[in-house]
Design an enzyme around this catalytic site. Structure first.
Site, PDB file in Angstrom:
ATOM      1  N   LYS A  72       0.833  -1.218   0.000  1.00 52.22           N
ATOM      2  CA  LYS A  72       0.000   0.000   0.000  1.00 52.22           C
ATOM      3  C   LYS A  72       0.866   1.265   0.000  1.00 52.22           C
ATOM      4  O   LYS A  72       0.601   2.205  -0.742  1.00 52.22           O
ATOM      5  CB  LYS A  72      -0.917   0.040   1.233  1.00 52.22           C
ATOM      6  CG  LYS A  72      -1.930  -1.086   1.302  1.00 52.22           C
ATOM      7  CD  LYS A  72      -2.917  -0.874   2.443  1.00 52.22           C
ATOM      8  CE  LYS A  72      -2.333  -0.946   3.831  1.00 52.22           C
ATOM      9  NZ  LYS A  72      -1.814  -2.244   4.241  1.00 52.22           N
ATOM     10  N   ARG A  90     -10.403   0.715   7.448  1.00 48.40           N
ATOM     11  CA  ARG A  90     -10.006  -0.671   7.711  1.00 48.40           C
ATOM     12  C   ARG A  90     -11.180  -1.470   8.274  1.00 48.40           C
ATOM     13  O   ARG A  90     -11.025  -2.662   8.543  1.00 48.40           O
ATOM     14  CB  ARG A  90      -8.883  -0.693   8.739  1.00 48.40           C
ATOM     15  CG  ARG A  90      -7.486  -0.927   8.184  1.00 48.40           C
ATOM     16  CD  ARG A  90      -6.557  -0.840   9.363  1.00 48.40           C
ATOM     17  NE  ARG A  90      -5.252  -1.392   9.229  1.00 48.40           N
ATOM     18  CZ  ARG A  90      -4.189  -0.733   8.806  1.00 48.40           C
ATOM     19  NH1 ARG A  90      -4.293   0.484   8.362  1.00 48.40           N
ATOM     20  NH2 ARG A  90      -3.010  -1.297   8.818  1.00 48.40           N
ATOM     21  N   ARG A 110      10.787  -5.142   5.919  1.00 52.10           N
ATOM     22  CA  ARG A 110      10.478  -3.746   5.578  1.00 52.10           C
ATOM     23  C   ARG A 110      11.166  -2.745   6.494  1.00 52.10           C
ATOM     24  O   ARG A 110      11.372  -2.977   7.675  1.00 52.10           O
ATOM     25  CB  ARG A 110       8.966  -3.597   5.614  1.00 52.10           C
ATOM     26  CG  ARG A 110       8.412  -2.315   6.154  1.00 52.10           C
ATOM     27  CD  ARG A 110       7.005  -2.173   5.748  1.00 52.10           C
ATOM     28  NE  ARG A 110       6.110  -2.849   6.668  1.00 52.10           N
ATOM     29  CZ  ARG A 110       4.806  -2.938   6.458  1.00 52.10           C
ATOM     30  NH1 ARG A 110       4.276  -2.475   5.362  1.00 52.10           N
ATOM     31  NH2 ARG A 110       4.032  -3.529   7.344  1.00 52.10           N
ATOM     32  N   ARG A 128      10.009  -0.909  11.559  1.00 52.62           N
ATOM     33  CA  ARG A 128       8.837  -0.581  12.365  1.00 52.62           C
ATOM     34  C   ARG A 128       8.758  -1.520  13.558  1.00 52.62           C
ATOM     35  O   ARG A 128       8.954  -2.718  13.407  1.00 52.62           O
ATOM     36  CB  ARG A 128       7.564  -0.740  11.515  1.00 52.62           C
ATOM     37  CG  ARG A 128       7.290   0.436  10.643  1.00 52.62           C
ATOM     38  CD  ARG A 128       6.154   0.209   9.712  1.00 52.62           C
ATOM     39  NE  ARG A 128       4.940  -0.344  10.334  1.00 52.62           N
ATOM     40  CZ  ARG A 128       3.784  -0.421   9.708  1.00 52.62           C
ATOM     41  NH1 ARG A 128       3.676   0.029   8.468  1.00 52.62           N
ATOM     42  NH2 ARG A 128       2.721  -0.940  10.294  1.00 52.62           N
ATOM     43  N   ARG A 149      -2.042  -8.802  13.006  1.00 51.53           N
ATOM     44  CA  ARG A 149      -2.496  -7.833  11.991  1.00 51.53           C
ATOM     45  C   ARG A 149      -3.110  -8.539  10.785  1.00 51.53           C
ATOM     46  O   ARG A 149      -4.078  -8.073  10.196  1.00 51.53           O
ATOM     47  CB  ARG A 149      -1.329  -6.921  11.585  1.00 51.53           C
ATOM     48  CG  ARG A 149      -1.016  -5.905  12.687  1.00 51.53           C
ATOM     49  CD  ARG A 149       0.393  -5.357  12.630  1.00 51.53           C
ATOM     50  NE  ARG A 149       0.690  -4.651  11.416  1.00 51.53           N
ATOM     51  CZ  ARG A 149       1.894  -4.593  10.863  1.00 51.53           C
ATOM     52  NH1 ARG A 149       2.930  -5.205  11.415  1.00 51.53           N
ATOM     53  NH2 ARG A 149       2.077  -3.913   9.775  1.00 51.53           N
TER      54      ARG A 149
HETATM   55  P1  AMP Z   1      -0.169   0.702   8.961  1.00 49.83           P
HETATM   56  O1  AMP Z   1       1.012   1.589   8.842  1.00 49.83           O
HETATM   57  O2  AMP Z   1      -1.275   1.068   8.010  1.00 49.83           O
HETATM   58  O3  AMP Z   1       0.183  -0.759   8.905  1.00 49.83           O
HETATM   59  O4  AMP Z   1      -0.799   0.965  10.421  1.00 49.83           O
HETATM   60  C1  AMP Z   1      -0.041   0.731  11.596  1.00 49.83           C
HETATM   61  C2  AMP Z   1      -0.974   0.585  12.786  1.00 49.83           C
HETATM   62  O5  AMP Z   1      -1.725   1.804  12.985  1.00 49.83           O
HETATM   63  C3  AMP Z   1      -2.035  -0.499  12.656  1.00 49.83           C
HETATM   64  O6  AMP Z   1      -1.548  -1.792  12.991  1.00 49.83           O
HETATM   65  C4  AMP Z   1      -3.099   0.004  13.654  1.00 49.83           C
HETATM   66  O7  AMP Z   1      -2.689  -0.217  14.979  1.00 49.83           O
HETATM   67  C5  AMP Z   1      -3.063   1.508  13.412  1.00 49.83           C
HETATM   68  N1  AMP Z   1      -3.977   1.895  12.309  1.00 49.83           N
HETATM   69  C6  AMP Z   1      -3.642   2.444  11.101  1.00 49.83           C
HETATM   70  N2  AMP Z   1      -4.728   2.670  10.363  1.00 49.83           N
HETATM   71  C7  AMP Z   1      -5.795   2.264  11.102  1.00 49.83           C
HETATM   72  C8  AMP Z   1      -7.190   2.219  10.875  1.00 49.83           C
HETATM   73  N3  AMP Z   1      -7.732   2.660   9.718  1.00 49.83           N
HETATM   74  N4  AMP Z   1      -7.988   1.734  11.860  1.00 49.83           N
HETATM   75  C9  AMP Z   1      -7.483   1.311  13.035  1.00 49.83           C
HETATM   76  N5  AMP Z   1      -6.161   1.308  13.304  1.00 49.83           N
HETATM   77  C10 AMP Z   1      -5.325   1.775  12.365  1.00 49.83           C
END
Ligand code: AMP
Length: 222
Positions: A15, A90, A129, A162, A173
């Protein structure tokens, strides 16, 4: 013209990488909910303190907090005139809220790109990553390392792993993705704006052409 896009997919599905490509191609701001949360964590803001345990354990931040943060960003930030939204929505509740936010300003989503990747590749990608703390540019520990170790090629920010990219957190996740996020594909398919892209390889010219063609026909309603 493409103005409002969503990128959805499992962790490690690409993404972030595709958001950067699309953001450069269409000159639209890349808004990543994960980056927004990581910034709050780095600032140790009140919101950051509230969401820290969710993000670090790979859980979803509650819808109410997430929707509020994205709504504020869309209203105040550069997203007013279009956006590439990465990682939001999400959940179905978030998708419904986003429809309401956009309807209130009389605009609509143009397309939702769902990235489809084999599970073994997802795990390998997520575990190798790295990411820039400054601009969110993705890298990895093998092919796409920054030119200078630990320094982002785009903005000079610090490139790190990360803290939620661990084997254990990743399993959580992935599970949440299957339970809560995958059903969004049907929601957007019913709206006629879903574009599915198989993304098992690198985002080379051929795949980019394929995606741009699919976007063109979806956005023109063909
Ligand atoms: P990402 O970078 O998109 O993988 O997001 C990292 C973390 O941020 C996720 O594992 C969630 O804990 C939180 N997060 C990001 N986007 C959302 C979302 N739309 N809804 C809920 N939690 C989110």
């Amino acid at each position: 013209m493409v103005k409002r896009l969503i990128l959805t997919g499992a962790p490690g599905s690409g993404k972030g990488t595709w958001s950067k490509i699309l953001s450069d191609t269409f000159s639209l701001p890349h808004i990543s909910s994960g980056d927004l949360f990581r910034k709050e964590l780095a600032d140790d803001s009140p919101l950051g303190q509230q969401v820290r345990s969710y993000v670090e354990q790979g859980a979803l931040v509650p819808d109410e907090l997430t929707i509020k943060l994205v709504e504020k960003t869309l209203a105040e930030g550069p997203g007013q005139n279009g956006f590439i939204l990465d990682g939001f929505p999400r959940t179905i509740a978030q998708a419904l809220a986003l429809d309401g936010i956009l309807a209130a300003t009389g605009v609509k989503l143009d397309a939702v790109i769902a990235l489809d990747v084999d599970e073994a590749i997802l795990v390998e990608r997520a575990l190798s990553r790295m990411i820039c703390r400054g601009c969110g540019q993705p890298y990895n520990t093998s092919v796409t390392r920054p030119n200078q170790e630990g320094v982002c090629d785009r903005c000079g920010g610090e490139v790190v792993r990360r803290s939620d990219d661990t084997q254990e957190t990743l399993q959580r996740r992935l599970l949440l993705y299957h339970e809560q996020t995958k059903p969004l594909a049907d929601y957007y398919r019913d709206q006629g704006i879903l574009v599915k892209l198989e993304n098992n390889g690198p985002p080379d010219q051929t795949v980019q052409q394929e995606l741009f063609q699919m976007l063109e026909s979806t956005c023109s309603g063909a």
